[in-house]
Design a protein around this motif. Structure first.
Motif, short mmCIF file in Angstrom:
data_model
loop_
_atom_site.label_atom_id
_atom_site.label_comp_id
_atom_site.label_asym_id
_atom_site.label_seq_id
_atom_site.Cartn_x
_atom_site.Cartn_y
_atom_site.Cartn_z
N ASP A 21 0.84 -1.20 0.00
CA ASP A 21 0.00 0.00 0.00
C ASP A 21 0.87 1.26 0.00
O ASP A 21 0.62 2.20 -0.76
N LYS A 22 1.90 1.26 0.81
CA LYS A 22 2.79 2.41 0.90
C LYS A 22 3.45 2.69 -0.45
O LYS A 22 3.50 3.84 -0.91
N VAL A 23 3.93 1.66 -1.11
CA VAL A 23 4.58 1.83 -2.42
C VAL A 23 3.57 2.33 -3.44
O VAL A 23 3.84 3.27 -4.20
N MET A 24 2.38 1.73 -3.47
CA MET A 24 1.38 2.11 -4.47
C MET A 24 0.87 3.53 -4.25
O MET A 24 0.63 4.26 -5.20
N ARG A 25 0.74 3.94 -2.99
CA ARG A 25 0.30 5.31 -2.70
C ARG A 25 1.34 6.34 -3.13
O ARG A 25 1.00 7.49 -3.39
N SER A 26 2.60 5.91 -3.22
CA SER A 26 3.66 6.84 -3.64
C SER A 26 3.61 7.09 -5.15
O SER A 26 4.32 7.96 -5.64
N GLY A 27 2.78 6.32 -5.85
CA GLY A 27 2.67 6.50 -7.29
C GLY A 27 3.55 5.56 -8.09
O GLY A 27 3.55 5.59 -9.32
N THR A 28 4.31 4.75 -7.40
CA THR A 28 5.20 3.80 -8.06
C THR A 28 4.39 2.58 -8.51
O THR A 28 3.56 2.08 -7.76
N THR A 29 4.64 2.14 -9.72
CA THR A 29 4.00 0.92 -10.21
C THR A 29 4.58 -0.26 -9.45
O THR A 29 5.79 -0.31 -9.20
N LEU A 30 3.74 -1.21 -9.09
CA LEU A 30 4.20 -2.33 -8.29
C LEU A 30 3.71 -3.64 -8.88
O LEU A 30 2.53 -3.81 -9.17
N PHE A 31 4.64 -4.55 -9.09
CA PHE A 31 4.33 -5.94 -9.42
C PHE A 31 4.96 -6.74 -8.30
O PHE A 31 6.13 -6.57 -7.99
N THR A 32 4.17 -7.59 -7.66
CA THR A 32 4.71 -8.33 -6.53
C THR A 32 4.23 -9.77 -6.55
O THR A 32 3.22 -10.08 -7.16
N ALA A 33 4.98 -10.61 -5.92
CA ALA A 33 4.61 -12.01 -5.77
C ALA A 33 4.82 -12.40 -4.32
O ALA A 33 5.74 -11.91 -3.66
N VAL A 34 3.95 -13.24 -3.82
CA VAL A 34 4.08 -13.74 -2.45
C VAL A 34 3.90 -15.25 -2.47
O VAL A 34 3.33 -15.81 -3.40
N GLY A 35 4.37 -15.89 -1.44
CA GLY A 35 4.21 -17.34 -1.33
C GLY A 35 2.76 -17.73 -1.17
O GLY A 35 1.93 -16.96 -0.69
N ALA A 36 2.45 -18.94 -1.58
CA ALA A 36 1.07 -19.43 -1.59
C ALA A 36 0.41 -19.38 -0.22
O ALA A 36 -0.80 -19.15 -0.11
N ALA A 37 1.17 -19.56 0.84
CA ALA A 37 0.59 -19.55 2.19
C ALA A 37 0.03 -18.18 2.58
O ALA A 37 -0.78 -18.08 3.49
#
Length: 75
Positions: A21-37
């Motif tokens: 949320d912090k990164v996206m609110r800064s206006g930076t495009t974000l692509f992220t991946a997290v573990g299945a759990a």
């Protein structure tokens, strides 16, 4: 930190969602991946981000690698 793995994962989910949320609110495009759990349930990252008003969409791949093939590539 306690020894309850579910509590640990839920806390980690909130930390990750807040960071995203912090990164996206800064206006930076974000692509992220997290573990299945970290994905399912009411405390999963997907639900937390959707609750915060984000649209979350999966990125699907037509490629599928078997674990044994990945190990061969790493070596």
């Amino acid at each position: 930190i306690g020894h309850d793995p579910v509590s640990f994962i839920n806390k980690r989910n909130r930390v990750m969602a807040n960071g995203m949320d912090k990164v996206m609110r800064s206006g930076t495009t974000l692509f992220t991946a997290v573990g299945a759990a970290h994905l399912p349930g009411h405390s999963g990252v997907i639900s937390l981000l959707r609750h915060d008003g984000y649209t979350v969409s999966p990125v699907m791949s037509k490629n599928f690698l078997k674990a044994k093939d990945v190990k061969k590539r790493i070596r």
